[in-house]
Motif scaffolding. Structure first.
Motif, PDB file in Angstrom:
ATOM      1  N   ARG A 149       0.831  -1.207   0.000  1.00  0.00           N
ATOM      2  CA  ARG A 149       0.000   0.000   0.000  1.00  0.00           C
ATOM      3  C   ARG A 149       0.864   1.256   0.000  1.00  0.00           C
ATOM      4  NH1 ARG A 149      -2.466  -1.036   4.259  1.00  0.00           N
ATOM      5  NH2 ARG A 149      -4.251  -2.149   3.397  1.00  0.00           N
ATOM      6  N   GLY A 150       2.025   1.167   0.649  1.00  0.00           N
ATOM      7  CA  GLY A 150       2.918   2.326   0.659  1.00  0.00           C
ATOM      8  C   GLY A 150       3.480   2.633  -0.718  1.00  0.00           C
ATOM      9  N   VAL A 151       3.672   1.620  -1.554  1.00  0.00           N
ATOM     10  CA  VAL A 151       4.171   1.834  -2.920  1.00  0.00           C
ATOM     11  C   VAL A 151       3.066   2.367  -3.824  1.00  0.00           C
ATOM     12  CG1 VAL A 151       5.124   0.674  -4.958  1.00  0.00           C
ATOM     13  CG2 VAL A 151       5.938   0.064  -2.674  1.00  0.00           C
ATOM     14  N   LEU A 152       1.845   1.795  -3.732  1.00  0.00           N
ATOM     15  CA  LEU A 152       0.759   2.161  -4.637  1.00  0.00           C
ATOM     16  C   LEU A 152      -0.039   3.369  -4.143  1.00  0.00           C
ATOM     17  CD1 LEU A 152      -0.657  -1.408  -5.447  1.00  0.00           C
ATOM     18  CD2 LEU A 152       0.928  -0.041  -6.816  1.00  0.00           C
ATOM     19  N   GLY A 153       0.066   3.657  -2.864  1.00  0.00           N
ATOM     20  CA  GLY A 153      -0.790   4.691  -2.297  1.00  0.00           C
ATOM     21  C   GLY A 153      -2.145   4.100  -1.942  1.00  0.00           C
TER      22      GLY A 153
ATOM     23  N   ALA B 112      -6.527  -1.091  -7.550  1.00  0.00           N
ATOM     24  CA  ALA B 112      -5.901  -2.318  -8.040  1.00  0.00           C
ATOM     25  C   ALA B 112      -6.494  -3.563  -7.387  1.00  0.00           C
ATOM     26  CB  ALA B 112      -4.397  -2.270  -7.784  1.00  0.00           C
ATOM     27  N   PHE B 113      -6.737  -3.484  -6.076  1.00  0.00           N
ATOM     28  CA  PHE B 113      -7.213  -4.651  -5.343  1.00  0.00           C
ATOM     29  C   PHE B 113      -8.644  -4.424  -4.867  1.00  0.00           C
ATOM     30  CE2 PHE B 113      -2.601  -4.386  -4.776  1.00  0.00           C
ATOM     31  CZ  PHE B 113      -2.208  -5.616  -5.291  1.00  0.00           C
ATOM     32  N   GLY B 114      -9.569  -4.498  -5.828  1.00  0.00           N
ATOM     33  CA  GLY B 114     -10.968  -4.291  -5.468  1.00  0.00           C
ATOM     34  C   GLY B 114     -11.510  -5.404  -4.594  1.00  0.00           C
ATOM     35  N   ALA B 115     -11.185  -6.651  -4.923  1.00  0.00           N
ATOM     36  CA  ALA B 115     -11.636  -7.805  -4.137  1.00  0.00           C
ATOM     37  C   ALA B 115     -10.497  -8.821  -4.086  1.00  0.00           C
ATOM     38  CB  ALA B 115     -12.881  -8.432  -4.747  1.00  0.00           C
ATOM     39  N   VAL B 116     -10.256  -9.341  -2.895  1.00  0.00           N
ATOM     40  CA  VAL B 116      -9.194 -10.323  -2.701  1.00  0.00           C
ATOM     41  C   VAL B 116      -9.810 -11.559  -2.046  1.00  0.00           C
ATOM     42  CG1 VAL B 116      -6.975 -10.831  -1.625  1.00  0.00           C
ATOM     43  CG2 VAL B 116      -7.471  -8.507  -2.432  1.00  0.00           C
ATOM     44  N   LEU B 117      -9.563 -12.717  -2.669  1.00  0.00           N
ATOM     45  CA  LEU B 117     -10.152 -13.978  -2.195  1.00  0.00           C
ATOM     46  C   LEU B 117      -9.053 -14.804  -1.517  1.00  0.00           C
ATOM     47  CD1 LEU B 117     -12.663 -15.865  -2.214  1.00  0.00           C
ATOM     48  CD2 LEU B 117     -11.768 -16.831  -4.344  1.00  0.00           C
ATOM     49  N   THR B 118      -9.293 -15.234  -0.275  1.00  0.00           N
ATOM     50  CA  THR B 118      -8.335 -16.046   0.475  1.00  0.00           C
ATOM     51  C   THR B 118      -9.071 -17.258   1.058  1.00  0.00           C
ATOM     52  OG1 THR B 118      -8.678 -15.066   2.655  1.00  0.00           O
ATOM     53  CG2 THR B 118      -7.191 -13.923   1.157  1.00  0.00           C
ATOM     54  N   ASP B 119      -8.292 -18.153   1.638  1.00  0.00           N
ATOM     55  CA  ASP B 119      -8.891 -19.264   2.384  1.00  0.00           C
ATOM     56  C   ASP B 119      -9.093 -18.832   3.834  1.00  0.00           C
ATOM     57  OD1 ASP B 119      -6.400 -19.396   3.601  1.00  0.00           O
ATOM     58  OD2 ASP B 119      -5.717 -21.024   2.318  1.00  0.00           O
ATOM     59  N   ASN B 120      -9.440 -19.774   4.698  1.00  0.00           N
ATOM     60  CA  ASN B 120      -9.706 -19.449   6.099  1.00  0.00           C
ATOM     61  C   ASN B 120      -8.490 -19.679   6.982  1.00  0.00           C
ATOM     62  OD1 ASN B 120     -12.363 -18.650   5.784  1.00  0.00           O
ATOM     63  ND2 ASN B 120     -13.156 -20.738   5.997  1.00  0.00           N
ATOM     64  N   GLY B 121      -7.290 -19.531   6.402  1.00  0.00           N
ATOM     65  CA  GLY B 121      -6.082 -19.697   7.204  1.00  0.00           C
ATOM     66  C   GLY B 121      -5.956 -18.641   8.264  1.00  0.00           C
ATOM     67  N   SER B 122      -5.252 -19.003   9.358  1.00  0.00           N
ATOM     68  CA  SER B 122      -5.093 -18.065  10.483  1.00  0.00           C
ATOM     69  C   SER B 122      -4.296 -16.839  10.095  1.00  0.00           C
ATOM     70  CB  SER B 122      -4.397 -18.784  11.654  1.00  0.00           C
ATOM     71  OG  SER B 122      -3.151 -19.273  11.257  1.00  0.00           O
ATOM     72  N   GLU B 123      -3.434 -16.950   9.035  1.00  0.00           N
ATOM     73  CA  GLU B 123      -2.649 -15.785   8.621  1.00  0.00           C
ATOM     74  C   GLU B 123      -3.501 -14.696   7.987  1.00  0.00           C
ATOM     75  OE1 GLU B 123      -1.937 -18.880   5.307  1.00  0.00           O
ATOM     76  OE2 GLU B 123      -2.648 -18.768   7.367  1.00  0.00           O
ATOM     77  N   PHE B 124      -4.759 -15.041   7.615  1.00  0.00           N
ATOM     78  CA  PHE B 124      -5.663 -14.064   6.992  1.00  0.00           C
ATOM     79  C   PHE B 124      -6.824 -13.700   7.919  1.00  0.00           C
ATOM     80  CE2 PHE B 124      -4.243 -16.675   3.196  1.00  0.00           C
ATOM     81  CZ  PHE B 124      -3.205 -15.803   2.872  1.00  0.00           C
ATOM     82  N   ALA B 125      -6.651 -13.951   9.209  1.00  0.00           N
ATOM     83  CA  ALA B 125      -7.778 -13.730  10.141  1.00  0.00           C
ATOM     84  C   ALA B 125      -8.126 -12.269  10.279  1.00  0.00           C
ATOM     85  CB  ALA B 125      -7.421 -14.318  11.517  1.00  0.00           C
TER      86      ALA B 125
END
Length: 292
Positions: free
Chosen positions: A267-271, A278-291
């Motif tokens: 975010r610091g590079v793109l503002g 650029a990142f309107g929607a981001v799809l992830t799994d239910n891993g703890s790193e994405f909590a």
């Protein structure tokens, strides 16, 4: 009509089907010759089969034991054909006070025969001199630090698998501690299963689909890629679905804080506005790193 004796029999063991026939015909008081004719076997095979696989049902203290060789003083049926209580009018001992009571069971006979076959395949299938020579070669090779493969290559008639098997069985007092490579193997680590991470309703797949077909098609897929076992470092990957363009950001570990730090640097590079576009929607799994 009796069946003809089959030719070319590959081995002399009775099958379970044949033992069922023996038990059934014993219950009908058939003679050994009649049973042998039905099976296409010799009468001596039938008599040996029944004598070898009888078991005691009474007295209760000896239930399940093989019938003793000496049955003098017992019921005449046990010392001569049929050598068991099958087919007796006092079957199962009703009204019979004689001991022991001995029966032939196809199921028990098959289990006993299988156990005998398994035992015959274990141990050392060698003459005493040959086994002693090979054990001495193994002992000498291990003392010199040779591997089982090297011992087998210098000892005629000995394979590496035999070396491993004999050492593992403890023949001649040997133990696996003498196999240097085997002692050096690390025990396999067993990771505890990850617990499912709970997320808010706005992180559900239904909420993602509710964004609309265009937004879903233009979404990014985010995941983490682990490195070698024991290394906590990994990569955070962002895949753009339409263009198949992919970003990979290094992470020191797989914690939620590391993922947030990597996204903050992006975010610091793109503002702020550029990141939103650029990142309107981001799809992830239910891993703890994405909590978060």
């Amino acid at each position: 009509m009796s069946r003809p004796k089959p030719s070319g029999r590959s081995y002399g063991r009775l099958t379970r089907h044949e033992r069922n026939t023996v038990e059934r015909m014993l219950d009908r008081n058939r003679s050994a010759r009649e049973i042998a004719a039905e099976l296409g076997r010799s009468p001596s095979t039938v008599t040996r089969e029944v004598a070898a696989h009888r078991y005691v049902t009474a007295p209760r203290s000896r239930y399940g034991e093989p019938a003793p060789a000496d049955l003098s003083g017992a019921c005449p049926r046990l010392s001569a054909w049929p050598r068991c209580c099958n087919g007796c009018s006092h079957r199962r001992g009703y009204g019979c006070s004689r001991r022991p009571r001995v029966f032939y069971s196809a199921r028990r006979a098959q289990e006993a025969a299988d156990a005998e076959l398994s035992a015959s395949r274990s141990g050392i299938d060698e003459t005493e001199e040959g086994a002693a020579a090979k054990l001495a070669a193994i002992r000498d090779g291990l003392a010199r630090g040779l591997s089982p493969q090297q011992i087998a290559a210098t000892t005629p008639g000995l394979s590496a698998s035999t070396v491993y098997r004999w050492v593992d069985a403890g023949y001649d007092g040997m133990t696996n501690m003498e196999l240097r490579r085997k002692v050096g193997y690390r025990p396999r680590s067993r990771r505890a299963p990850k617990r499912a991470t709970s997320h808010s309703a706005r992180r559900s797949h239904a909420s993602f689909l509710a964004l609309g077909e265009d937004a879903c098609a233009a979404a990014w897929e985010m995941d983490t890629v682990e490195g070698s076992r024991g290394d906590s470092a990994r990569l955070l990957t962002l895949l753009h679905r339409p263009s198949r363009f992919q970003l990979a950001l290094p992470l020191p570990d797989g914690t939620c804080a590391s993922v947030l730090a990597a996204l903050s640097s992006l975010r610091g590079v793109l503002g702020e506005d550029g990141a939103r576009r650029a990142f309107g929607a981001v799809l992830t799994d239910n891993g703890s790193e994405f909590a978060d």
